[in-house]
Design an enzyme around this catalytic site. Structure first.
Site, short mmCIF file in Angstrom:
data_model
loop_
_atom_site.label_atom_id
_atom_site.label_comp_id
_atom_site.label_asym_id
_atom_site.label_seq_id
_atom_site.Cartn_x
_atom_site.Cartn_y
_atom_site.Cartn_z
N LYS A 70 2.33 12.17 -11.71
CA LYS A 70 1.63 11.21 -12.48
C LYS A 70 2.62 9.81 -12.55
CE LYS A 70 -0.94 14.15 -15.56
NZ LYS A 70 -1.09 14.65 -17.27
N LYS B 262 6.69 24.37 -15.00
CA LYS B 262 5.64 23.34 -15.10
C LYS B 262 5.16 23.43 -13.53
CE LYS B 262 4.24 18.86 -15.74
NZ LYS B 262 4.48 17.43 -16.26
N GLU C 26 9.63 19.82 -24.87
CA GLU C 26 8.95 20.16 -23.38
C GLU C 26 9.68 21.40 -23.04
OE1 GLU C 26 6.27 18.59 -22.97
OE2 GLU C 26 6.47 16.78 -23.97
N ARG D 198 -4.19 23.80 -16.54
CA ARG D 198 -3.02 22.83 -16.78
C ARG D 198 -2.86 22.07 -18.13
NH1 ARG D 198 -1.16 17.98 -12.44
NH2 ARG D 198 0.22 16.96 -13.88
N GLU E 77 -5.81 19.13 -13.33
CA GLU E 77 -6.33 19.79 -14.80
C GLU E 77 -7.69 19.98 -15.04
OE1 GLU E 77 -3.80 17.29 -17.21
OE2 GLU E 77 -4.84 17.40 -18.88
N ARG F 166 0.84 -1.28 0.14
CA ARG F 166 0.01 0.24 0.06
C ARG F 166 0.89 1.15 0.12
NH1 ARG F 166 -3.48 -2.65 3.89
NH2 ARG F 166 -5.07 -3.65 2.91
N HIS G 31 8.68 10.45 -28.34
CA HIS G 31 7.80 11.25 -28.05
C HIS G 31 7.91 12.77 -28.33
CE1 HIS G 31 4.42 13.07 -25.50
NE2 HIS G 31 5.42 13.66 -24.95
N ASN H 224 -0.67 20.96 -22.78
CA ASN H 224 -1.01 20.15 -23.93
C ASN H 224 -0.48 20.82 -25.44
OD1 ASN H 224 -1.49 17.80 -22.42
ND2 ASN H 224 -3.44 18.71 -22.04
N HIS I 197 0.25 18.70 -28.27
CA HIS I 197 0.19 17.23 -28.20
C HIS I 197 -1.10 16.92 -28.76
CE1 HIS I 197 3.49 18.16 -25.27
NE2 HIS I 197 3.37 16.83 -24.73
N HIS J 159 0.59 13.94 -30.41
CA HIS J 159 0.06 12.57 -29.96
C HIS J 159 -0.44 11.64 -31.22
CE1 HIS J 159 -0.18 12.90 -25.50
NE2 HIS J 159 0.73 12.68 -25.79
N1 LIG Z 1 5.05 11.18 -15.24
C1 LIG Z 1 4.76 12.31 -16.19
O1 LIG Z 1 4.23 13.46 -15.96
C2 LIG Z 1 5.52 11.98 -17.43
C3 LIG Z 1 5.80 13.22 -18.41
C4 LIG Z 1 6.32 12.77 -19.55
C5 LIG Z 1 6.69 11.39 -20.05
N2 LIG Z 1 6.44 10.44 -19.33
C6 LIG Z 1 6.79 9.13 -19.50
O2 LIG Z 1 8.27 9.26 -19.63
C7 LIG Z 1 8.78 8.10 -20.53
C8 LIG Z 1 9.59 8.72 -21.63
O3 LIG Z 1 10.54 9.20 -20.90
P1 LIG Z 1 12.00 9.20 -21.44
O4 LIG Z 1 11.93 10.00 -22.67
O5 LIG Z 1 13.04 9.81 -20.27
O6 LIG Z 1 12.30 7.54 -22.01
P2 LIG Z 1 13.26 6.64 -21.29
O7 LIG Z 1 13.11 6.31 -19.89
O8 LIG Z 1 12.78 5.47 -22.11
O9 LIG Z 1 14.78 7.12 -21.73
C9 LIG Z 1 15.09 7.33 -22.96
C10 LIG Z 1 16.27 6.20 -23.22
O10 LIG Z 1 17.53 6.93 -22.48
C11 LIG Z 1 18.23 6.10 -21.81
N3 LIG Z 1 18.96 7.13 -20.78
C12 LIG Z 1 18.43 7.25 -19.67
N4 LIG Z 1 19.41 8.29 -18.94
C13 LIG Z 1 20.26 8.19 -19.66
C14 LIG Z 1 21.52 8.79 -19.60
N5 LIG Z 1 21.80 9.88 -18.66
N6 LIG Z 1 22.67 8.56 -20.40
C15 LIG Z 1 22.18 7.81 -21.36
N7 LIG Z 1 21.00 7.19 -21.60
C16 LIG Z 1 20.31 7.28 -20.79
C17 LIG Z 1 17.21 5.15 -21.37
O11 LIG Z 1 17.95 3.95 -20.96
C18 LIG Z 1 16.41 4.67 -22.66
O12 LIG Z 1 17.03 3.93 -23.57
C19 LIG Z 1 7.33 7.76 -21.18
O13 LIG Z 1 6.98 6.49 -20.65
C20 LIG Z 1 6.24 8.79 -20.73
O14 LIG Z 1 4.98 8.14 -20.60
C21 LIG Z 1 5.84 10.60 -17.95
#
Ligand SMILES: NC(=O)c1ccc[n+]([C@@H]2O[C@H](COP(=O)([O-])OP(=O)(O)OC[C@H]3O[C@@H](n4cnc5c(N)ncnc54)[C@H](O)[C@@H]3O)[C@@H](O)[C@H]2O)c1
Length: 356
Positions: free
Chosen positions: A135, A215, A177, A229, A225, A113, A255, A233, A236, A240
């Site tokens: 999130k 942000k 972003e 907020r 939201e 939990r 992305h 988007n 997006h 998207h």
């Molecule tokens: N929670 C939220 O508010 C929120 C907001 C935006 C995106 N997201 C989520 O985040 C994810 C995308 O995040 P991301 O773009 O960081 O992707 P990711 O976590 O897949 O990282 C991208 C790549 O970079 C590599 N990597 C990470 N740090 C590194 C470093 N310092 N040096 C070298 N390689 C490194 C990872 O292994 C991966 O291959 C999606 O799942 C998306 O839904 C969440």
């Protein structure tokens, strides 16, 4: 740089990770600590926190990539924690990009939990976007972020040093972003960003701090939201759709690459349908097209398919596709509609611009 942004329940610390993590761990007694990494964050990021890791820390490595942000991965981690007898006074440290942060936070929030977790985001996208807003989610049956919850971490520790090993395309993806935050909220920040020619060569300290501050301000004003907020988007709605369509091709976009194209199209729409001036629109699309010029544009020839995909956007209301538009650089408004013909034209102009 040592700076801090305070939110209601936690702080976001900016500065050398070896210092900030050590200070956090000294401030709380935990029975056990689990550290979640993927192969890239293990290789490139773990060395920067080695002074904080003891032999007692349970290191769990998963494979990198969105396709592992799923229930079977969570199950394997819960099983490892249970067999190592983690109790409710344990801590989870998530060291990696958005996949590690979203899923690690979700795993920690559900284990017994909920146990404490802290986020150490190591990509530009996760530092400026996922670090604020609480999130947490995993993908389920092909739907992105379908199972999840809102829960804040105990701390977010940001060190832009991590970005030095990030691949160029990942930097460019996260940069979308950063640009978005400037466009929707601060003309001064946009102005500074628009001088950056190659994001991969950037020293990110100031930009990341300003971007997270924007942000944080938006999310604090509208945590659930209901209104403001939604401006986050921008780019997006079309972005998207481009991202989803690209995932069905042999040239899937990251992305932020899709959001970069989406922002170009939605800047055109802001000029056509809203009252963004032609002069500002031209400045914005010219800069965005410089940054995203080498992104694959094959999805942009399928305007009808993109418009179809927009109809199933999570942000729609009452069957209407809704957009965020700029009315000037630094200011955006939300819940706008647009005719299919206008959307098509904006997508076509985006393609023309990127091909020219
Ligand atoms: N929670 C939220 O508010 C929120 C907001 C935006 C995106 N997201 C989520 O985040 C994810 C995308 O995040 P991301 O773009 O960081 O992707 P990711 O976590 O897949 O990282 C991208 C790549 O970079 C590599 N990597 C990470 N740090 C590194 C470093 N310092 N040096 C070298 N390689 C490194 C990872 O292994 C991966 O291959 C999606 O799942 C998306 O839904 C969440």
């Amino acid at each position: 740089m040592n700076k801090k942004i305070s939110l209601s329940d936690y702080n976001i610390d900016f500065g050398p990770i070896a210092t900030s993590l050590k200070a956090y761990l000294a401030s709380k007694p935990y029975t056990k600590i689990v550290l979640l990494v993927d192969e890239n964050s293990r290789k490139h990021c773990l060395p920067l926190i080695s002074n904080c890791i003891t032999d007692d820390t349970l290191l769990l490595e998963i494979k990198s990539g969105e396709k592992f942000k799923c229930l079977p991965t969570c199950e394997s981690i819960w099983a490892a924690m249970a067999s190592a007898q983690f109790d409710r006074h344990s801590l989870m440290i998530n060291l990696g990009g958005g996949v590690i942060g979203d899923m690690g936070g979700f795993i920690a929030s559900c284990y017994m939990r909920g146990i404490d977790f802290i986020q150490i985001p190591t990509t530009l996208l996760s530092q400026v976007d996922a670090s604020v807003g609480g999130k947490l989610a995993i993908d389920f049956k092909g739907f992105k972020n379908f199972i999840g919850l809102f829960k804040d971490p105990k701390a977010v520790l940001i060190d832009t040093q991590f970005l030095k090993t990030l691949p160029r395309e990942e930097v460019r993806s996260g940069y979308a972003e950063v640009i978005k935050h400037g466009l929707i909220r601060s003309k001064d920040i946009w102005h500074d960003l628009s001088k950056i020619s190659d994001p991969a060569e950037q020293d990110w300290d100031e930009e990341v701090f300003h971007s997270v501050s924007i942000k944080k301000d938006v999310v604090t004003e509208d945590p659930t939201e209901q209104g403001l907020r939604k401006i986050l988007n921008f780019g997006h709605t079309i972005g998207h759709a481009i991202e989803s369509l690209s995932l069905t091709t042999d040239k899937p976009l990251l992305h932020g690459e899709a959001i970069g194209l989406g922002m170009i199209a939605e800047t055109y729409l802001s000029q056509q349908v809203n009252n963004l001036s032609t002069e500002e629109s031209t400045v914005v699309v010219t800069y965005l097209s410089h940054i995203y010029k080498s992104v694959h544009t094959n999805t942009l020839t399928k305007e009808d398919k993109l418009i179809e995909l927009m109809k199933s956007d999570k942000k729609n209301k009452g069957g209407k596709t809704l957009f965020v538009f700029l009315d000037k650089i630094g200011h955006a408004t939300f819940d706008h509609e647009a005719e299919s013909g206008e959307i098509k034209k904006a997508i076509q102009r985006t393609l023309e611009l990127l091909q020219s």
